[in-house]
Design a protein around this motif. Sequence first.
Motif, PDB file in Angstrom:
ATOM      1  N   PRO A 178       0.824  -1.206   0.000  1.00  0.00           N
ATOM      2  CA  PRO A 178       0.000   0.000   0.000  1.00  0.00           C
ATOM      3  C   PRO A 178       0.864   1.265   0.000  1.00  0.00           C
ATOM      4  CG  PRO A 178      -0.733  -1.547   1.688  1.00  0.00           C
ATOM      5  CD  PRO A 178       0.578  -2.061   1.168  1.00  0.00           C
ATOM      6  N   PRO A 195      -1.053   1.117   6.120  1.00  0.00           N
ATOM      7  CA  PRO A 195      -1.774   1.751   5.011  1.00  0.00           C
ATOM      8  C   PRO A 195      -2.791   2.755   5.547  1.00  0.00           C
ATOM      9  CG  PRO A 195      -2.737  -0.389   5.496  1.00  0.00           C
ATOM     10  CD  PRO A 195      -1.607  -0.211   6.478  1.00  0.00           C
ATOM     11  N   LEU A 196      -3.162   3.708   4.714  1.00  0.00           N
ATOM     12  CA  LEU A 196      -4.180   4.691   5.073  1.00  0.00           C
ATOM     13  C   LEU A 196      -5.324   4.602   4.066  1.00  0.00           C
ATOM     14  CD1 LEU A 196      -1.992   7.798   6.007  1.00  0.00           C
ATOM     15  CD2 LEU A 196      -3.284   6.342   7.581  1.00  0.00           C
ATOM     16  N   HIS A 197      -6.515   4.400   4.571  1.00  0.00           N
ATOM     17  CA  HIS A 197      -7.681   4.243   3.705  1.00  0.00           C
ATOM     18  C   HIS A 197      -7.854   5.447   2.785  1.00  0.00           C
ATOM     19  CE1 HIS A 197     -11.665   2.967   2.412  1.00  0.00           C
ATOM     20  NE2 HIS A 197     -12.109   4.184   2.684  1.00  0.00           N
ATOM     21  N   ARG A 198      -7.532   6.629   3.278  1.00  0.00           N
ATOM     22  CA  ARG A 198      -7.759   7.838   2.473  1.00  0.00           C
ATOM     23  C   ARG A 198      -6.842   7.931   1.253  1.00  0.00           C
ATOM     24  NH1 ARG A 198      -4.127  11.907   3.363  1.00  0.00           N
ATOM     25  NH2 ARG A 198      -2.814  11.869   5.228  1.00  0.00           N
ATOM     26  N   ASN A 200      -6.277   5.134  -0.626  1.00  0.00           N
ATOM     27  CA  ASN A 200      -6.605   3.970  -1.462  1.00  0.00           C
ATOM     28  C   ASN A 200      -6.942   4.345  -2.902  1.00  0.00           C
ATOM     29  OD1 ASN A 200      -6.193   2.328   0.718  1.00  0.00           O
ATOM     30  ND2 ASN A 200      -8.337   1.758   1.014  1.00  0.00           N
ATOM     31  N   HIS A 201      -7.587   5.508  -3.096  1.00  0.00           N
ATOM     32  CA  HIS A 201      -8.017   5.873  -4.451  1.00  0.00           C
ATOM     33  C   HIS A 201      -6.847   6.207  -5.366  1.00  0.00           C
ATOM     34  CE1 HIS A 201      -7.428   9.792  -2.585  1.00  0.00           C
ATOM     35  NE2 HIS A 201      -7.544  10.372  -3.750  1.00  0.00           N
ATOM     36  N   GLN A 203      -3.976   4.308  -5.227  1.00  0.00           N
ATOM     37  CA  GLN A 203      -3.142   3.109  -5.301  1.00  0.00           C
ATOM     38  C   GLN A 203      -2.980   2.614  -6.736  1.00  0.00           C
ATOM     39  OE1 GLN A 203      -1.630   1.721  -2.564  1.00  0.00           O
ATOM     40  NE2 GLN A 203      -0.659   0.073  -3.731  1.00  0.00           N
ATOM     41  N   ASN A 278      -1.813  -4.910   9.564  1.00  0.00           N
ATOM     42  CA  ASN A 278      -2.532  -3.868  10.264  1.00  0.00           C
ATOM     43  C   ASN A 278      -1.872  -2.526   9.980  1.00  0.00           C
ATOM     44  OD1 ASN A 278      -4.770  -3.272  12.027  1.00  0.00           O
ATOM     45  ND2 ASN A 278      -4.279  -5.173  13.106  1.00  0.00           N
ATOM     46  N   LEU A 279      -2.311  -1.492  10.658  1.00  0.00           N
ATOM     47  CA  LEU A 279      -1.704  -0.179  10.515  1.00  0.00           C
ATOM     48  C   LEU A 279      -0.290  -0.218  11.088  1.00  0.00           C
ATOM     49  CD1 LEU A 279      -2.146   2.849   9.744  1.00  0.00           C
ATOM     50  CD2 LEU A 279      -2.841   3.207  12.124  1.00  0.00           C
ATOM     51  N   PRO A 355      -5.762   7.010  11.846  1.00  0.00           N
ATOM     52  CA  PRO A 355      -7.201   7.000  11.528  1.00  0.00           C
ATOM     53  C   PRO A 355      -8.030   7.099  12.815  1.00  0.00           C
ATOM     54  CG  PRO A 355      -6.054   5.213  10.415  1.00  0.00           C
ATOM     55  CD  PRO A 355      -5.092   5.778  11.410  1.00  0.00           C
TER      56      PRO A 355
END
Length: 356
Positions: A178, A195-198, A200-201, A203, A278-279, A355
């Motif tokens: 990620p 990883p940071l969900h924000r 993801n777009h 990647q 995990n984070l 997060p």
Amino acid sequence: MSTIWVLGAGQLGAMLKQAATPLGLNVRPVDIESDEILNLASNDIVTAEREEWPTTKATEQLATHKNFVNLNTFPQLADRLTQKQWLDRLNLATAPWFPIKQDSSSEHCYSTLGERVLLKRRRGGYDGKGQFWLKQDEATEIPEDWKGHAIAEQAINFDEEVSLVGVRGKNGESYFYPLTLNLHINGILYASIAPLHRLNHLQSKAEAMLSKLMEALDYVGVMAMECFRLGDDLLINELAPRVHNSGHWTQAGASVNQFENHIRAVAGLPLAPAEVKNLSLMVNLIGVPVNYDWLSTEGIELYWYKKSVRPGRKVGHINMCSGDTTKLNKALTKLDAQLPEPYQEAIKWLKANLPE
């Protein structure tokens, strides 16, 4: 069994050796200053933990071995001029730039690239070294000894710095970790989080960029791509044809870390997507003496490089991996009290990016 030789015996070489041990592979890092006559076998494999090296008896043997993986890639990416030319040739976005020639003037830099221009030495330079700022409001001039040996880049007002670490096998298959969010202070990486969900777009866009480059170079192994994020756009800042500092978090946070993936790739072993556990947080230890009290904090994983400590030198790093942000926050608070300035800025930055 063949030996995998690593050109360079710094911390990256040591961590490559560590990652290969559970696989039953023999990895031998070699000091770039060595004049040792190496017992190289014809079926041995050679890789590198660095882009450039001096000519010594040891490095000459390694650099002329028929199984030196990516040998032709290193000079292409070690020189920032040819690195930028590769990016332009492949239509990969990077900061506007041009080479500094003997007749280049600061006026031309300002008129072409704007009022703030970053000069980078073509070769060498890392952690903020080998850089020089031209500032129009201060009437800064190009140093004479930089002419013909540097590139000029437009200053980028970026939102954040991110990096992508990928691995490509001998059969062309590629896998990626990620995107990692990074904090640099005075040009040196101090902290990473992934990883940071924000992110993801971004990647798939980042993977397409790095894939295009690795395929064009027929690259085998781990490569890192550092980028500036400007909104939803990415500009490539630097490339590293090797394992990279911003991928150290994978030691704690992934089923297969970047070091093992590099060894697998150059040895021709099977690759597979790494499971991200995990984070993860990574804190670089820069110019600070070892403090084993760090280990009293739950979740801390310490990597100490056994180097002499001096200002600005990377001497170790700390990894943390957890899905419990409260636990990570407490660990960061404890670290904050155990580390000198400017770590308060890095700890605050990590906490701000946890997060909710």
